[in-house]
Write an enzyme that holds these catalytic residues in place. Structure first.
Site, PDB file in Angstrom:
ATOM      1  N   ARG A   5       0.872  -1.183   0.000  1.00 54.71           N
ATOM      2  CA  ARG A   5       0.000   0.000   0.000  1.00 54.71           C
ATOM      3  C   ARG A   5       0.905   1.228   0.000  1.00 54.71           C
ATOM      4  O   ARG A   5       2.120   1.112   0.122  1.00 54.71           O
ATOM      5  CB  ARG A   5      -1.017  -0.010   1.158  1.00 54.71           C
ATOM      6  N   GLY A   6       0.251   2.398  -0.119  1.00 52.34           N
ATOM      7  CA  GLY A   6       1.025   3.627  -0.302  1.00 52.34           C
ATOM      8  C   GLY A   6       1.083   3.913  -1.802  1.00 52.34           C
ATOM      9  O   GLY A   6       1.358   3.001  -2.601  1.00 52.34           O
ATOM     10  N   ALA A   7       0.794   5.157  -2.181  1.00 52.75           N
ATOM     11  CA  ALA A   7       0.604   5.477  -3.599  1.00 52.75           C
ATOM     12  C   ALA A   7       1.776   5.049  -4.497  1.00 52.75           C
ATOM     13  O   ALA A   7       1.569   4.332  -5.485  1.00 52.75           O
ATOM     14  CB  ALA A   7       0.303   6.976  -3.739  1.00 52.75           C
ATOM     15  N   ARG A  11      -7.500  -0.218  -6.851  1.00 48.42           N
ATOM     16  CA  ARG A  11      -7.738   0.886  -5.917  1.00 48.42           C
ATOM     17  C   ARG A  11      -7.887   2.178  -6.733  1.00 48.42           C
ATOM     18  O   ARG A  11      -7.061   2.436  -7.615  1.00 48.42           O
ATOM     19  CB  ARG A  11      -6.589   1.019  -4.888  1.00 48.42           C
ATOM     20  N   GLN A  30      -2.076   2.400   9.861  1.00 47.64           N
ATOM     21  CA  GLN A  30      -0.754   2.508   9.205  1.00 47.64           C
ATOM     22  C   GLN A  30       0.241   3.260  10.080  1.00 47.64           C
ATOM     23  O   GLN A  30       1.444   3.005  10.016  1.00 47.64           O
ATOM     24  CB  GLN A  30      -0.888   3.250   7.864  1.00 47.64           C
ATOM     25  N   ASP A  70      -2.030  10.901  -2.159  1.00 45.35           N
ATOM     26  CA  ASP A  70      -2.423   9.870  -3.131  1.00 45.35           C
ATOM     27  C   ASP A  70      -2.757  10.481  -4.479  1.00 45.35           C
ATOM     28  O   ASP A  70      -2.641   9.829  -5.513  1.00 45.35           O
ATOM     29  CB  ASP A  70      -3.604   9.063  -2.603  1.00 45.35           C
ATOM     30  N   ASN A  75      -5.481  12.379   0.541  1.00 46.89           N
ATOM     31  CA  ASN A  75      -4.561  11.552   1.331  1.00 46.89           C
ATOM     32  C   ASN A  75      -5.406  10.783   2.351  1.00 46.89           C
ATOM     33  O   ASN A  75      -6.628  10.963   2.435  1.00 46.89           O
ATOM     34  CB  ASN A  75      -3.492  12.421   2.000  1.00 46.89           C
ATOM     35  N   LYS A  76      -4.759   9.969   3.122  1.00 51.04           N
ATOM     36  CA  LYS A  76      -5.444   9.077   4.067  1.00 51.04           C
ATOM     37  C   LYS A  76      -6.505   9.809   4.894  1.00 51.04           C
ATOM     38  O   LYS A  76      -6.277  10.934   5.343  1.00 51.04           O
ATOM     39  CB  LYS A  76      -4.378   8.451   4.983  1.00 51.04           C
TER      40      LYS A  76
HETATM   41  O1  MRU Z   1      -4.504   3.263   2.109  1.00 49.57           O
HETATM   42  P1  MRU Z   1      -3.016   3.479   2.012  1.00 49.57           P
HETATM   43  O2  MRU Z   1      -2.256   2.946   3.165  1.00 49.57           O
HETATM   44  O3  MRU Z   1      -2.484   3.002   0.676  1.00 49.57           O
HETATM   45  O4  MRU Z   1      -2.879   5.059   2.047  1.00 49.57           O
HETATM   46  C1  MRU Z   1      -1.601   5.609   1.975  1.00 49.57           C
HETATM   47  C2  MRU Z   1      -1.586   7.072   2.151  1.00 49.57           C
HETATM   48  O5  MRU Z   1      -2.593   7.717   2.317  1.00 49.57           O
HETATM   49  C3  MRU Z   1      -0.254   7.723   2.026  1.00 49.57           C
HETATM   50  O6  MRU Z   1      -0.198   8.876   2.811  1.00 49.57           O
HETATM   51  C4  MRU Z   1      -0.011   8.105   0.568  1.00 49.57           C
HETATM   52  O7  MRU Z   1      -0.243   7.015  -0.270  1.00 49.57           O
HETATM   53  C5  MRU Z   1       1.354   8.605   0.349  1.00 49.57           C
HETATM   54  S1  MRU Z   1       2.565   7.326   0.529  1.00 49.57           S
HETATM   55  C6  MRU Z   1       4.061   7.981   0.164  1.00 49.57           C
END
Ligand code: MRU
Length: 354
Positions: free
Chosen positions: A49-51, A94, A202, A243, A253-254
């Site tokens: 996970r993470g963009a 996603r 996270q 994201d 973002n999250k």
């Molecule tokens: O749902 P996730 O864990 O994939 O969400 C991740 C985030 O919101 C991060 O802040 C974002 O992807 C940036 S990661 C460098």
């Protein structure tokens, strides 16, 4: 504890290895994937996970899927049709992080450029090379973001962050957490206040784990504590990842990030976003156009398989929110630090070719 480098790794014998982020920090378990379907499931279930990291995973997934198609003896139009199906399947995993679509489009361009020129098996190798380049370049971008962003935090003794934006969320090193990491490398240690980041945790599970391994001074907070610490002067700045960033600077973002930005605004604290250029989506004028992923109700109504709410209760679970560009002091990219008005500064950075 050793420093952690990357959540994803290409294995020479034709597999991609991922650290399972659903079970960290209690279990450090790796999975090897040999087909695109497995990679798609890993993205959907958030093994990875993470963009930036899901973009890299999708790129390797396409290379694996193409390899399988070539082994099945698909050629010409049939091979192209399979490649299109693979792109669609991975794109459907996603919806919010634009890096996923960016990486798929880059792989598609490479496919188109090479398909008529080389043999199917050579094409597979070229797509593996392209995915490897996306991975390698992401780490370089992160390091540059760190170098450009660290000066913004010099003189700040405590910074709040939300979710996980470290090596785990990227090809390695991290974006917002990469800026913090760079502060340490430059001899400017800074205390990190890490929100636990309900409901997937996270912050608690991943950011705390990464910071501990890196020797970064970290304090874990529940998400609701941020205002309390800001009011007491215990937070000097906020830094988060992204994201998707729309043309006007609105940033998805999250979930919970928007709340942190409003709190930072009330307490007159700078609120920074750190993200690579691949996260900027100039095709969307503003944040209301960003698709927001809705995840399973069970992520909210239970915790580690234990119900924490009455059975059958209706639940909301948007995985992301949008912070208006007006609340963001700067967006740190590998090409420079954008300041408001973002319509101009982001367009200028994206247009740069260096
Ligand atoms: O749902 P996730 O864990 O994939 O969400 C991740 C985030 O919101 C991060 O802040 C974002 O992807 C940036 S990661 C460098």
């Amino acid at each position: 504890m050793s420093a952690f480098t990357s959540p994803i790794e290409w294995i020479e014998r034709g597999a991609v290895r991922m650290l399972d982020q659903t079970v960290l920090p209690t279990i450090e378990r790796y999975h090897d994937y040999t087909d695109a379907e497995g990679v798609a499931a890993a993205i959907r279930t958030m093994v990875i996970r993470g963009a930036p990291a899901i973009g890299i995973a999708a790129a390797f997934g396409l290379a694996l899927g193409l390899r399988r198609a070539v082994e099945e003896d698909l050629r010409g139009a049939a091979l192209r049709a399979r490649f299109d199906e693979l792109c669609e399947m991975l794109a459907a995993t996603r919806p919010t992080a634009v890096n996923l679509f960016w990486a798929i489009e880059r792989m598609r361009r490479r496919f188109e450029a090479e398909a008529a020129r080389v043999s199917p098996s050579e094409l597979v190798e070229l797509l593996v090379d392209e995915a490897t380049a996306i991975h390698r370049e992401d780490v370089a971008c992160n390091r540059r973001i760190g170098a450009l962003g660290a000066p913004l935090l010099h003189g700040v003794s405590s910074v709040l962050t939300h979710c996980n934006t470290g090596a785990l969320a990227t090809g390695g090193y991290g974006t917002a957490l990469g800026v913090i990491r760079r502060c340490y490398e430059e001899g400017h240690p800074i205390r990190v206040l890490a929100n636990e980041t309900r409901p997937f945790l996270q912050g608690a599970r991943l950011t705390a784990w990464e910071c501990q391994r890196e020797g970064i001074d970290v304090r874990l907070l529940t998400d609701a504590m941020a205002g309390h610490f800001m009011a007491r002067g215990a937070i000097g700045a906020v830094i988060v990842g992204a994201d998707r960033v729309a043309a006007n600077g609105d940033t998805a973002n999250k979930i919970g990030t928007y709340t942190m930005a409003v709190l930072a605004h009330v307490h007159r604290l700078p609120f920074y976003v750190a993200a690579p250029i691949s996260t900027i989506d100039l095709s969307l004028a503003s944040g209301e156009l960003i698709p927001i992923e809705e995840r399973a109700a069970s992520e909210v109504s239970s915790c580690f398989g234990q119900p924490i709410a009455p059975e059958g209760v209706a639940v909301c679970n948007p995985a992301f929110d949008v912070t208006p560009g007006e609340l963001i002091a700067a967006i740190i990219t590998e090409r420079g630090v954008a300041r408001p008005p973002y319509d101009e500064s982001l367009a200028a950075l994206v247009a740069r070719t260096d």
